[in-house]
Design a protein around this motif. Sequence first.
Motif, PDB file in Angstrom:
ATOM      1  N   ASP A 175      -1.855  14.110   4.212  1.00 21.58           N
ATOM      2  CA  ASP A 175      -0.669  14.208   5.056  1.00 21.58           C
ATOM      3  C   ASP A 175      -0.572  15.651   5.543  1.00 21.58           C
ATOM      4  O   ASP A 175      -0.232  16.553   4.775  1.00 21.58           O
ATOM      5  CB  ASP A 175       0.579  13.823   4.259  1.00 21.58           C
ATOM      6  CG  ASP A 175       1.844  13.807   5.113  1.00 21.58           C
ATOM      7  OD1 ASP A 175       1.859  14.468   6.174  1.00 21.58           O
ATOM      8  OD2 ASP A 175       2.813  13.148   4.705  1.00 21.58           O
ATOM      9  N   ARG A 221      -1.711  13.900  -0.555  1.00 22.39           N
ATOM     10  CA  ARG A 221      -2.215  12.650  -0.010  1.00 22.39           C
ATOM     11  C   ARG A 221      -1.291  12.029   1.027  1.00 22.39           C
ATOM     12  O   ARG A 221      -0.068  12.172   0.958  1.00 22.39           O
ATOM     13  CB  ARG A 221      -2.434  11.645  -1.137  1.00 22.39           C
ATOM     14  CG  ARG A 221      -1.142  11.096  -1.734  1.00 22.39           C
ATOM     15  CD  ARG A 221      -1.362  10.304  -3.002  1.00 22.39           C
ATOM     16  NE  ARG A 221      -1.766  11.164  -4.099  1.00 22.39           N
ATOM     17  CZ  ARG A 221      -1.940  10.741  -5.353  1.00 22.39           C
ATOM     18  NH1 ARG A 221      -1.739   9.462  -5.666  1.00 22.39           N
ATOM     19  NH2 ARG A 221      -2.303  11.586  -6.295  1.00 22.39           N
ATOM     20  N   ASP A 222      -1.891  11.326   1.955  1.00 21.07           N
ATOM     21  CA  ASP A 222      -1.159  10.414   2.821  1.00 21.07           C
ATOM     22  C   ASP A 222      -0.804   9.188   1.984  1.00 21.07           C
ATOM     23  O   ASP A 222      -1.650   8.684   1.235  1.00 21.07           O
ATOM     24  CB  ASP A 222      -2.053  10.014   4.005  1.00 21.07           C
ATOM     25  CG  ASP A 222      -1.328   9.182   5.045  1.00 21.07           C
ATOM     26  OD1 ASP A 222      -0.707   8.157   4.672  1.00 21.07           O
ATOM     27  OD2 ASP A 222      -1.400   9.531   6.231  1.00 21.07           O
ATOM     28  N   GLU A 223       0.424   8.737   2.076  1.00 23.41           N
ATOM     29  CA  GLU A 223       0.859   7.601   1.248  1.00 23.41           C
ATOM     30  C   GLU A 223       0.038   6.347   1.514  1.00 23.41           C
ATOM     31  O   GLU A 223       0.013   5.425   0.695  1.00 23.41           O
ATOM     32  CB  GLU A 223       2.345   7.327   1.460  1.00 23.41           C
ATOM     33  CG  GLU A 223       3.253   8.437   0.920  1.00 23.41           C
ATOM     34  CD  GLU A 223       3.040   8.728  -0.559  1.00 23.41           C
ATOM     35  OE1 GLU A 223       2.814   7.775  -1.326  1.00 23.41           O
ATOM     36  OE2 GLU A 223       3.071   9.908  -0.946  1.00 23.41           O
ATOM     37  N   GLU A 224      -0.632   6.300   2.660  1.00 27.48           N
ATOM     38  CA  GLU A 224      -1.452   5.132   2.996  1.00 27.48           C
ATOM     39  C   GLU A 224      -2.891   5.264   2.504  1.00 27.48           C
ATOM     40  O   GLU A 224      -3.708   4.380   2.757  1.00 27.48           O
ATOM     41  CB  GLU A 224      -1.445   4.918   4.514  1.00 27.48           C
ATOM     42  CG  GLU A 224      -0.068   4.652   5.101  1.00 27.48           C
ATOM     43  CD  GLU A 224       0.597   3.445   4.454  1.00 27.48           C
ATOM     44  OE1 GLU A 224      -0.075   2.405   4.291  1.00 27.48           O
ATOM     45  OE2 GLU A 224       1.787   3.556   4.088  1.00 27.48           O
ATOM     46  N   ASP A 225      -3.218   6.356   1.835  1.00 27.11           N
ATOM     47  CA  ASP A 225      -4.591   6.565   1.372  1.00 27.11           C
ATOM     48  C   ASP A 225      -5.044   5.391   0.511  1.00 27.11           C
ATOM     49  O   ASP A 225      -4.473   5.116  -0.541  1.00 27.11           O
ATOM     50  CB  ASP A 225      -4.680   7.873   0.581  1.00 27.11           C
ATOM     51  CG  ASP A 225      -6.106   8.260   0.225  1.00 27.11           C
ATOM     52  OD1 ASP A 225      -7.035   7.472   0.492  1.00 27.11           O
ATOM     53  OD2 ASP A 225      -6.301   9.367  -0.315  1.00 27.11           O
ATOM     54  N   PHE A 226      -6.092   4.738   0.956  1.00 31.35           N
ATOM     55  CA  PHE A 226      -6.579   3.534   0.287  1.00 31.35           C
ATOM     56  C   PHE A 226      -7.253   3.823  -1.043  1.00 31.35           C
ATOM     57  O   PHE A 226      -7.448   2.920  -1.864  1.00 31.35           O
ATOM     58  CB  PHE A 226      -7.591   2.812   1.193  1.00 31.35           C
ATOM     59  CG  PHE A 226      -8.847   3.619   1.447  1.00 31.35           C
ATOM     60  CD1 PHE A 226      -9.950   3.522   0.603  1.00 31.35           C
ATOM     61  CD2 PHE A 226      -8.914   4.498   2.527  1.00 31.35           C
ATOM     62  CE1 PHE A 226     -11.094   4.271   0.831  1.00 31.35           C
ATOM     63  CE2 PHE A 226     -10.055   5.246   2.754  1.00 31.35           C
ATOM     64  CZ  PHE A 226     -11.145   5.140   1.914  1.00 31.35           C
ATOM     65  N   GLN A 264      -6.283   5.934  -3.523  1.00 31.26           N
ATOM     66  CA  GLN A 264      -5.466   6.374  -4.653  1.00 31.26           C
ATOM     67  C   GLN A 264      -5.419   5.283  -5.727  1.00 31.26           C
ATOM     68  O   GLN A 264      -5.512   4.089  -5.427  1.00 31.26           O
ATOM     69  CB  GLN A 264      -4.072   6.779  -4.192  1.00 31.26           C
ATOM     70  CG  GLN A 264      -3.311   5.754  -3.392  1.00 31.26           C
ATOM     71  CD  GLN A 264      -2.057   6.345  -2.788  1.00 31.26           C
ATOM     72  OE1 GLN A 264      -1.246   6.948  -3.486  1.00 31.26           O
ATOM     73  NE2 GLN A 264      -1.888   6.179  -1.488  1.00 31.26           N
ATOM     74  N   LYS A 288      -3.783   1.883  -5.492  1.00 29.64           N
ATOM     75  CA  LYS A 288      -4.342   0.899  -4.557  1.00 29.64           C
ATOM     76  C   LYS A 288      -5.772   0.505  -4.928  1.00 29.64           C
ATOM     77  O   LYS A 288      -6.216  -0.603  -4.634  1.00 29.64           O
ATOM     78  CB  LYS A 288      -4.333   1.465  -3.128  1.00 29.64           C
ATOM     79  CG  LYS A 288      -2.939   1.772  -2.587  1.00 29.64           C
ATOM     80  CD  LYS A 288      -3.007   2.369  -1.188  1.00 29.64           C
ATOM     81  CE  LYS A 288      -1.615   2.743  -0.673  1.00 29.64           C
ATOM     82  NZ  LYS A 288      -0.791   1.564  -0.389  1.00 29.64           N
TER      83      LYS A 288
END
Length: 199
Positions: free
Chosen positions: A17, A174-179, A181, A184
């Motif tokens: 991010d 991190r971007d909260e959408e990071d696949f 992490q 996820k």
Amino acid sequence: MSFLTAMQERYTTKMYDASKKIETQKIEELKQILQLSPSSINSQPWKFTFVSDQNTKEKLSKVSWINTEKVINCDTVVVLSRIDNLNTFEQQIEDALPEGAVKYYKEFIKPLPEDQIKSWFDKQVYLSLGVLLSACAAMGIDSTPMEGINPKDYDTILNFKDQATLVAVAIGYRDEEDFNQPSKKPKSRLNLDDVVQTV
């Protein structure tokens, strides 16, 4: 948070991010932590370059292969390089190390071919890489170790003279959408009994 928990939660960040910045105090702490990294005979054959300037990151991103977006969007790129001039290194240890350490270098390392000496330097730098990744985890900073870069282009962009880039680390949040992490995509490691033994 315990160190074990920090390591369980750390992962190789794929998406950053760009709007989230690391606090200046934490960056300064990371610099000091790297300075304290261990190395054989306290040789310290390294330099650590913190790159937060966006224009410089843009240039580095173009020679970072699949890591382009990470370099652009992370807060800072930490470039880990080794001393690439043996005379420079030998002068450094003569000035900074006790006689016993210098004697060890002259007896066991210096007689080796130059490429093997530099390989020994590389191993010391990789010790500091482990320290950096662990420190980031403990401090709640996300990180991405990157060998997928063009080291010689990094050297040119950063105007390195007597040092050679080995690896870079993108750090930030991190971007909260990071696949990638753990929430996820669970971490994948060999079983403990397969990699640790007690004798």
